[in-house]
Motif scaffolding. Sequence first.
Motif, short mmCIF file in Angstrom:
data_model
loop_
_atom_site.label_atom_id
_atom_site.label_comp_id
_atom_site.label_asym_id
_atom_site.label_seq_id
_atom_site.Cartn_x
_atom_site.Cartn_y
_atom_site.Cartn_z
N ARG A 182 -55.27 -23.81 5.23
CA ARG A 182 -54.04 -22.98 4.62
C ARG A 182 -54.34 -22.10 3.46
NH1 ARG A 182 -49.69 -26.24 0.96
NH2 ARG A 182 -51.58 -26.33 -0.45
N ILE A 183 -53.80 -20.88 3.75
CA ILE A 183 -54.48 -19.77 2.84
C ILE A 183 -53.21 -19.75 2.18
CG2 ILE A 183 -55.02 -17.32 2.87
CD1 ILE A 183 -56.09 -17.75 5.68
N ARG A 184 -53.17 -19.53 0.82
CA ARG A 184 -51.95 -19.32 -0.09
C ARG A 184 -52.32 -17.94 -0.48
NH1 ARG A 184 -52.43 -23.52 -4.29
NH2 ARG A 184 -51.28 -21.99 -5.34
N VAL A 185 -51.37 -17.01 -0.51
CA VAL A 185 -51.62 -15.74 -0.85
C VAL A 185 -50.99 -15.45 -2.39
CG1 VAL A 185 -51.25 -13.38 -0.24
CG2 VAL A 185 -51.74 -14.90 1.56
N LEU A 186 -51.72 -14.96 -3.31
CA LEU A 186 -51.27 -14.95 -4.73
C LEU A 186 -51.33 -13.48 -5.28
CD1 LEU A 186 -53.48 -17.98 -6.03
CD2 LEU A 186 -51.24 -17.97 -5.15
N ASP A 210 -57.92 -25.56 1.69
CA ASP A 210 -56.70 -25.03 0.90
C ASP A 210 -57.77 -23.85 0.65
OD1 ASP A 210 -54.32 -26.13 1.11
OD2 ASP A 210 -54.71 -27.28 -0.64
N VAL A 211 -57.25 -22.53 0.76
CA VAL A 211 -57.87 -21.39 0.40
C VAL A 211 -56.78 -20.41 -0.53
CG1 VAL A 211 -59.02 -19.09 1.37
CG2 VAL A 211 -59.25 -21.23 2.31
N GLU A 212 -57.32 -20.05 -1.41
CA GLU A 212 -56.44 -18.95 -2.34
C GLU A 212 -56.88 -17.37 -2.04
OE1 GLU A 212 -56.08 -20.08 -6.46
OE2 GLU A 212 -54.95 -21.81 -5.73
N PHE A 213 -56.05 -16.59 -1.78
CA PHE A 213 -56.52 -15.20 -1.57
C PHE A 213 -55.48 -14.21 -2.59
CE2 PHE A 213 -55.64 -11.08 0.08
CZ PHE A 213 -56.63 -10.54 0.22
N ARG A 214 -56.21 -13.49 -3.53
CA ARG A 214 -55.42 -12.68 -4.47
C ARG A 214 -55.39 -11.31 -3.86
NH1 ARG A 214 -53.85 -15.16 -8.76
NH2 ARG A 214 -54.84 -17.12 -9.51
N ILE A 258 -48.75 -9.43 5.11
CA ILE A 258 -48.59 -10.67 4.43
C ILE A 258 -48.60 -10.45 2.89
CG2 ILE A 258 -49.81 -12.99 3.99
CD1 ILE A 258 -48.68 -12.47 6.65
N ARG A 259 -47.51 -11.11 2.10
CA ARG A 259 -47.33 -10.40 0.84
C ARG A 259 -47.45 -11.78 -0.12
NH1 ARG A 259 -44.82 -5.53 1.04
NH2 ARG A 259 -43.87 -5.23 3.12
N ALA A 260 -47.73 -11.66 -1.43
CA ALA A 260 -47.73 -12.74 -2.35
C ALA A 260 -46.61 -13.71 -2.30
CB ALA A 260 -48.02 -12.22 -3.75
N GLY A 261 -46.90 -15.02 -2.25
CA GLY A 261 -46.00 -16.24 -2.14
C GLY A 261 -46.01 -16.80 -0.69
N GLN A 262 -46.61 -16.06 0.19
CA GLN A 262 -46.41 -16.45 1.63
C GLN A 262 -47.97 -17.43 1.80
OE1 GLN A 262 -46.07 -12.65 3.74
NE2 GLN A 262 -44.39 -14.02 4.61
N ALA A 263 -47.67 -18.24 2.62
CA ALA A 263 -48.90 -19.35 3.03
C ALA A 263 -48.94 -19.06 4.59
CB ALA A 263 -48.27 -20.72 2.75
#
Length: 76
Positions: free
Chosen positions: A66-70, A3-7, A54-59
């Motif tokens: 898996r990249i979670r976009v915050l 899991d990767v988080e991207f802000r 790609i906008r916030a809330g998308q995966a």
Amino acid sequence: MNDVEFRLTGEFIELNNLLKVTGVCASGGAGKAMVAAGLVSVDGTVELRKTCKIRAGQAVRVGDVRIRVLDGASAQ
């Protein structure tokens, strides 16, 4: 699964650039190739538009990543 988080720092990021900045691929061109090959899904659906927004809330999922976009505004 990794899991990767991207802000986000703006309203959106183009898919190929997201793959590059998160280290999933080495360059934007490599990201475009991965998308064109059907290896990338957005919110569970294969995405073939290389520069889709790609906008916030998308995966985004590529293989076992898996990249979670915050939203960057909610960063603490």
